[in-house]
Design an enzyme around this catalytic site. Structure first.
Site, PDB file in Angstrom:
ATOM      1  N   SER A  12       0.846  -1.195   0.000  1.00  0.00           N
ATOM      2  CA  SER A  12       0.000   0.000   0.000  1.00  0.00           C
ATOM      3  C   SER A  12       0.882   1.245   0.000  1.00  0.00           C
ATOM      4  O   SER A  12       1.662   1.458   0.938  1.00  0.00           O
ATOM      5  CB  SER A  12      -0.890   0.021   1.248  1.00  0.00           C
ATOM      6  OG  SER A  12      -1.461   1.304   1.388  1.00  0.00           O
ATOM      7  N   HIS A  37      -1.405  -1.255  -4.069  1.00  0.00           N
ATOM      8  CA  HIS A  37      -2.663  -0.915  -3.374  1.00  0.00           C
ATOM      9  C   HIS A  37      -2.679   0.583  -3.129  1.00  0.00           C
ATOM     10  O   HIS A  37      -1.703   1.151  -2.604  1.00  0.00           O
ATOM     11  CB  HIS A  37      -2.727  -1.678  -2.049  1.00  0.00           C
ATOM     12  CG  HIS A  37      -4.024  -1.541  -1.305  1.00  0.00           C
ATOM     13  ND1 HIS A  37      -5.145  -2.258  -1.626  1.00  0.00           N
ATOM     14  CD2 HIS A  37      -4.357  -0.753  -0.265  1.00  0.00           C
ATOM     15  CE1 HIS A  37      -6.116  -1.939  -0.784  1.00  0.00           C
ATOM     16  NE2 HIS A  37      -5.680  -1.033   0.059  1.00  0.00           N
ATOM     17  N   ASP A  39      -4.640   3.518  -1.275  1.00  0.00           N
ATOM     18  CA  ASP A  39      -5.655   3.867  -0.262  1.00  0.00           C
ATOM     19  C   ASP A  39      -6.153   5.285  -0.469  1.00  0.00           C
ATOM     20  O   ASP A  39      -5.440   6.241  -0.211  1.00  0.00           O
ATOM     21  CB  ASP A  39      -5.040   3.734   1.142  1.00  0.00           C
ATOM     22  CG  ASP A  39      -4.930   2.284   1.561  1.00  0.00           C
ATOM     23  OD1 ASP A  39      -3.872   1.879   2.067  1.00  0.00           O
ATOM     24  OD2 ASP A  39      -5.919   1.550   1.360  1.00  0.00           O
ATOM     25  N   MET A  41      -8.573   8.150   0.662  1.00  0.00           N
ATOM     26  CA  MET A  41      -9.330   8.536   1.853  1.00  0.00           C
ATOM     27  C   MET A  41      -9.791   9.988   1.736  1.00  0.00           C
ATOM     28  O   MET A  41      -9.039  10.841   1.248  1.00  0.00           O
ATOM     29  CB  MET A  41      -8.450   8.397   3.107  1.00  0.00           C
ATOM     30  CG  MET A  41      -7.932   6.985   3.338  1.00  0.00           C
ATOM     31  SD  MET A  41      -6.982   6.906   4.881  1.00  0.00           S
ATOM     32  CE  MET A  41      -6.236   5.289   4.700  1.00  0.00           C
ATOM     33  N   HIS A  70      -8.552   1.298  -3.390  1.00  0.00           N
ATOM     34  CA  HIS A  70      -9.436   1.050  -2.232  1.00  0.00           C
ATOM     35  C   HIS A  70     -10.075   2.382  -1.863  1.00  0.00           C
ATOM     36  O   HIS A  70      -9.415   3.260  -1.311  1.00  0.00           O
ATOM     37  CB  HIS A  70      -8.567   0.486  -1.102  1.00  0.00           C
ATOM     38  CG  HIS A  70      -9.274   0.335   0.210  1.00  0.00           C
ATOM     39  ND1 HIS A  70      -8.575   0.065   1.368  1.00  0.00           N
ATOM     40  CD2 HIS A  70     -10.570   0.397   0.566  1.00  0.00           C
ATOM     41  CE1 HIS A  70      -9.423  -0.037   2.378  1.00  0.00           C
ATOM     42  NE2 HIS A  70     -10.644   0.171   1.918  1.00  0.00           N
ATOM     43  N   MET A  72     -11.968   4.577   0.328  1.00  0.00           N
ATOM     44  CA  MET A  72     -12.510   4.841   1.668  1.00  0.00           C
ATOM     45  C   MET A  72     -13.087   6.258   1.635  1.00  0.00           C
ATOM     46  O   MET A  72     -12.553   7.211   2.224  1.00  0.00           O
ATOM     47  CB  MET A  72     -11.393   4.728   2.724  1.00  0.00           C
ATOM     48  CG  MET A  72     -10.947   3.296   2.951  1.00  0.00           C
ATOM     49  SD  MET A  72      -9.402   3.162   3.836  1.00  0.00           S
ATOM     50  CE  MET A  72      -8.256   3.261   2.467  1.00  0.00           C
ATOM     51  N   MET A 141     -11.171  -5.769   6.102  1.00  0.00           N
ATOM     52  CA  MET A 141     -10.327  -4.832   6.852  1.00  0.00           C
ATOM     53  C   MET A 141      -9.966  -5.447   8.201  1.00  0.00           C
ATOM     54  O   MET A 141     -10.856  -5.872   8.939  1.00  0.00           O
ATOM     55  CB  MET A 141     -11.058  -3.504   7.065  1.00  0.00           C
ATOM     56  CG  MET A 141     -11.327  -2.719   5.792  1.00  0.00           C
ATOM     57  SD  MET A 141      -9.836  -2.403   4.846  1.00  0.00           S
ATOM     58  CE  MET A 141      -8.906  -1.402   6.000  1.00  0.00           C
ATOM     59  N   ASP A 179      -6.401  -6.417   4.716  1.00  0.00           N
ATOM     60  CA  ASP A 179      -5.785  -5.093   4.696  1.00  0.00           C
ATOM     61  C   ASP A 179      -5.781  -4.486   6.087  1.00  0.00           C
ATOM     62  O   ASP A 179      -6.834  -4.258   6.674  1.00  0.00           O
ATOM     63  CB  ASP A 179      -6.639  -4.223   3.757  1.00  0.00           C
ATOM     64  CG  ASP A 179      -6.090  -2.855   3.541  1.00  0.00           C
ATOM     65  OD1 ASP A 179      -6.701  -2.102   2.752  1.00  0.00           O
ATOM     66  OD2 ASP A 179      -5.061  -2.513   4.152  1.00  0.00           O
TER      67      ASP A 179
HETATM   68  C1  DX5 Z   1      -6.079   1.379   6.502  1.00  0.00           C
HETATM   69  C2  DX5 Z   1      -5.595   1.218   5.055  1.00  0.00           C
HETATM   70  C3  DX5 Z   1      -4.627   0.057   4.969  1.00  0.00           C
HETATM   71  C4  DX5 Z   1      -3.420   0.248   5.776  1.00  0.00           C
HETATM   72  C5  DX5 Z   1      -2.265  -0.640   5.364  1.00  0.00           C
HETATM   73  O1  DX5 Z   1      -6.729   2.554   6.683  1.00  0.00           O
HETATM   74  O2  DX5 Z   1      -6.672   0.922   4.233  1.00  0.00           O
HETATM   75  O3  DX5 Z   1      -4.254  -0.179   3.615  1.00  0.00           O
HETATM   76  O4  DX5 Z   1      -3.037   1.571   5.696  1.00  0.00           O
HETATM   77  O5  DX5 Z   1      -1.167  -0.207   6.090  1.00  0.00           O
HETATM   78  P1  DX5 Z   1      -0.525  -1.190   7.200  1.00  0.00           P
HETATM   79  O6  DX5 Z   1      -0.194  -2.450   6.474  1.00  0.00           O
HETATM   80  O7  DX5 Z   1       0.698  -0.420   7.652  1.00  0.00           O
HETATM   81  O8  DX5 Z   1      -1.543  -1.378   8.254  1.00  0.00           O
HETATM   82 ZN    ZN Z   2      -6.459  -0.258   1.899  1.00  0.00          ZN
END
Ligand code: DX5
Ligand code: ZN
Length: 224
Positions: A12, A37, A39, A41, A70, A72, A141, A179
């Site tokens: 990620s 990956h 993320d 947000m 992903h 979020m 998750m 994840d």
């Molecule tokens: C959580 C994210 C994950 C997370 C992964 O909010 O969706 O992808 O950051 O990071 P690690 O592996 O460091 O937990």
């Molecule tokens: Zn993620």
């Protein structure tokens, strides 16, 4: 029973150095990562704000691997076109943000992307039952979404087992991705429970010997 044979590692980029993203991606790709990956947000559905389609557009220019996006974010249906347009290969949405999950899954597929559904730790596996026959990927998750580097929630192992069983009954070929807090200790637990794709932020990009070592270590553990 449908036996999954290949296990995939998806570093990620949330845990990477965005100022050197091309080098960071090249390091994990050359070490054997399978997906990147991303993320996304929005500071609304989850507390943190990270990246959007503009970043993914640049990332697409330097990444060779599939981009596993992903979302979020609230109201993801407003943004999936933009992520598909800039090169997302997979788009995963949270069931908590999609009143009509089957419709958004079909929309993601119509854009030429594979479609994933994910759920927060507090959301029961039953919440995604309607989507299981439709999705290419389920993401469980194992932390509360919002920040990288959180502590793994072992109670999510049972949820992976439950969803693996449901996918097997459907004879689904969907990936079961996990994840949050995935590292050398927790990856084997999630693999045993039925996960086939492993997201890792800190496990790769904050590995003491560098991200290449992080990826190689986790790939080796996943393939045992
Ligand atoms: C959580 C994210 C994950 C997370 C992964 O909010 O969706 O992808 O950051 O990071 P690690 O592996 O460091 O937990
Ligand atoms: Zn993620």
């Amino acid at each position: 029973m449908f036996i999954m044979t290949n296990y995939l590692l998806a570093p990620s980029i949330i845990a990477s150095d965005f100022a050197h993203i091309a080098d960071e991606v090249a390091a994990v790709e050359s070490a054997g990562a399978d997906w990147i990956h991303v993320d996304v947000m929005d500071g609304h559905f989850v507390p943190d704000i990270t990246v959007g389609p503009l970043f993914v557009k640049s990332l697409r220019r330097v990444a060779k691997l599939p981009l596993d996006v992903h979302l979020m974010i609230s109201e993801p249906e407003k943004h999936i076109d933009a992520f598909a347009k800039v090169g997302a290969d997979n788009i995963t949405v949270h069931v908590e943000t999609c009143p009509d999950l089957p419709r958004i899954i079909e929309k993601i597929k119509s854009l030429g992307c594979t479609a994933g559904v994910t759920l927060n730790p507090a959301t029961p596996a039953s919440a995604i039952d309607s989507a299981l026959p439709l999705v290419d990927l389920v993401l469980v998750m194992s932390v509360v979404p919002g920040f990288s580097g959180q502590k793994f929630m072992p109670e999510m192992i049972a949820k992976v087992e439950e969803i693996r069983a449901k996918l097997n009954v459907l004879r689904s070929h969907a990936h079961l991705e996990v994840d949050g807090g995935i590292n050398a200790e927790t990856l084997p637990l999630m693999k045993k429970a039925g996960a086939t794709v492993f997201v890792t932020g800190n496990g790769a990009f904050k590995h003491p010997q560098g991200s290449g070592a992080g990826v190689r270590t986790l790939k080796e553990i996943a393939s045992k």
